[in-house]
Design an enzyme around this catalytic site. Structure first.
Site, PDB file in Angstrom:
ATOM      1  CG  ASN A   1      -0.836  -2.466  12.307  1.00 32.70           C
ATOM      2  OD1 ASN A   1      -1.866  -2.360  11.813  1.00 32.70           O
ATOM      3  ND2 ASN A   1      -0.564  -3.734  12.857  1.00 32.70           N
TER       4      ASN A   1
ATOM      5  CD  GLU B   1       2.862  -9.040   9.790  1.00 36.81           C
ATOM      6  OE1 GLU B   1       2.532  -9.518  10.926  1.00 36.81           O
ATOM      7  OE2 GLU B   1       1.949  -8.825   8.776  1.00 36.81           O
TER       8      GLU B   1
ATOM      9  NE  ARG C   1     -10.386 -12.610   8.938  1.00 36.69           N
ATOM     10  CZ  ARG C   1      -8.930 -12.164   9.087  1.00 36.69           C
ATOM     11  NH1 ARG C   1      -8.045 -12.881   8.289  1.00 36.69           N
ATOM     12  NH2 ARG C   1      -8.856 -11.014   9.636  1.00 36.69           N
TER      13      ARG C   1
ATOM     14  NE  ARG D   1      -0.377  -5.097   8.547  1.00 34.63           N
ATOM     15  CZ  ARG D   1      -0.743  -6.223   9.453  1.00 34.63           C
ATOM     16  NH1 ARG D   1      -0.466  -6.623  10.516  1.00 34.63           N
ATOM     17  NH2 ARG D   1      -1.027  -7.330   8.569  1.00 34.63           N
TER      18      ARG D   1
ATOM     19  CG  HIS E   1      -0.943 -12.312   6.538  1.00 32.63           C
ATOM     20  ND1 HIS E   1      -1.858 -13.459   6.558  1.00 32.63           N
ATOM     21  CD2 HIS E   1      -1.417 -11.483   7.603  1.00 32.63           C
ATOM     22  CE1 HIS E   1      -2.503 -13.478   7.526  1.00 32.63           C
ATOM     23  NE2 HIS E   1      -2.501 -12.331   8.123  1.00 32.63           N
TER      24      HIS E   1
END
Ligand code: ADP
Length: 400
Positions: free
Chosen positions: A7, A384, A240, A90, A179
């Site tokens: 990743n 994940e 965010r 990823r 996601h």
């Protein structure tokens, strides 16, 4: 099958070596400060964490150091790199062309390149990781698992923004969602764990971490999600802002004499929990502690976080005309009993009741609503890396 899961971020690289059959993680770690100076953190299963400072001008050197660590005679977990059977990457953005994970070939690489505009921080880094693995382990299958792929089943009415259509035609401006690997994994796991009918089920997944998003999943397919063209839309996140009136941008830019890019950076990096708490923290645990000590700034941030989740869940119940199960996942979703309680207490209009004891307990997959609750609420930990490992192994086996 031994799968190396990679990743890559702009200056970092996380990795795990996972066996797809046993799901055991043989080793994991990360490279930090790539392109600056460089540090490798490496941990074999059951062993101590090792930290090595080493120059990493690019992701290629970083991957090389990871591979050396994996076959190191003392702390390594492999005799030779031949034991790595596939690499799963990823990848942030697959745009509108990719709706599933795929074995990487020239065509897939050009799609990832084309989508660099849409994921300017991640896609170039993802490509560097892919190219480094191809160079250092020639002939091994590399698989791309896209954050956007699961959301490609959204209908047009959900993914279109109500702006002039020419911007969709010209630039493919639309909601993509992120996601996806987690939403796919958790929605599937929820259906399995609760024994729902895969072909007749309505599930809402709330992935709440530093970055957070919610998705609505009908019969295993995503029909709506809260993140948009970029991961900035939707919920209140660590740093965010999530949803806001777009006119806020122009207003602040004019008042503060700053550029749109600077304002977008502020919305990504200095907003959300961090902004609402007057800079106290972007981390939920810090804010929870401060709120318990009476800090009103921390309370404001947590109140806004929960309220936005409540509104999104309500809107997705409406969009799906019902819901069978709601699953919480991610660092906050799995651990913050307070957030789950605040949200679920506000869903009593759906006939949902919380089992307080189960909500306060820790553990793996579990139901936190009472047996008579009209909708089942569950905590389903996401993984994940394991999801990327499984998708990689499945594709590579199919190809053989
Ligand atoms: P990322 O999006 O970076 O993967 P995570 O899913 O790890 O993030 O979630 C990070 C968030 O989860 C942080 O806000 C952190 O405070 C919160 N968190 C982690 N552990 C706990 C805990 N035990 N209790 C409450 N919040 C937690």
């Amino acid at each position: 099958m031994n799968v190396l899961v990679v990743n890559c971020g702009s200056s970092s690289l996380k990795f795990q070596l996972i066996n797809s059959e046993t799901e055991a993680v043989a080793a994991k770690g990360l490279c930090e400060r790539i392109g600056i100076d460089g540090r490798l953190v490496y941990q074999p299963a059951g062993g101590e964490k090792e930290v090595t400072e080493a120059a990493m001008p690019t992701h290629t050197e970083a991957i090389k150091l990871v591979l050396d660590a994996l076959v190191n005679p003392k702390t390594g977990v492999l005799k030779s790199l031949d034991e790595v059977e596939a690499i799963g990457h990823r990848v942030l953005h697959g745009g509108a062309k990719i709706s599933d994970s795929c074995i990487i070939n020239d065509e897939v690489i050009s799609v990832i390149e084309e989508c660099c505009d849409l994921g300017p921080l991640h896609n170039p880094a993802n490509l560097m990781g892919i190219r480094a693995c191809m160079e250092l382990m020639p002939g091994k299958p590399n698989v791309a698992v896209f954050d956007t792929a699961f959301h490609q089943t959204m209908p047009e009415k959900a993914y279109m923004y109500a702006i002039p259509y020419k911007y969709y035609d010209k630039y493919k401006i639309r909601k993509y969602g992120f996601h996806g690997t987690s939403h796919r994994f958790v929605s599937k796991e929820t259906i399995k764990f609760l024994g729902l009918d895969p072909d007749n089920s309505k599930v809402i997944v709330a992935h709440l971490g530093n970055g957070s998003s919610i998705s609505a999943v009908v019969n295993g397919k995503c029909v709506d999600t809260s993140m948009g063209l970029t991961p900035l839309e939707g919920l209140v996140m660590g740093t965010r802002s999530g949803d806001l009136d777009p006119a806020v941008l122009e207003y602040i830019c004019n008042k503060e004499n700053i550029s749109v890019s600077e304002m977008v950076r502020i919305l990504n990096k200095e907003s959300g929990l961090l902004g609402l708490s007057k800079g106290l923290s972007s981390d939920f645990r810090d804010l929870n502690e401060a709120m318990n000590n009476g800090n009103p700034d921390a309370k404001r941030a947590i109140d806004c976080l929960c309220y936005r989740i409540i509104k999104y869940i309500g809107s997705y119940v409406a969009a799906m005309n019902g819901v069978d199960a709601i699953a919480f996942t991610g660092g906050i979703g799995e651990n913050a009993a307070l957030v789950r309680k605040t949200v679920v207490d506000n869903l009593s209009y759906l006939g949902i009741t919380l089992d307080e004891e189960a909500n306060n307990a820790r553990g793996e997959d579990r139901v936190i609503s009472t047996p008579d609750s009209k909708v089942t609420v569950a905590v389903i930990p996401t993984n994940e890396e394991l999801a990327i490992c499984q998708e990689t192994a499945a594709l590579v086996k199919n190809q053989k």
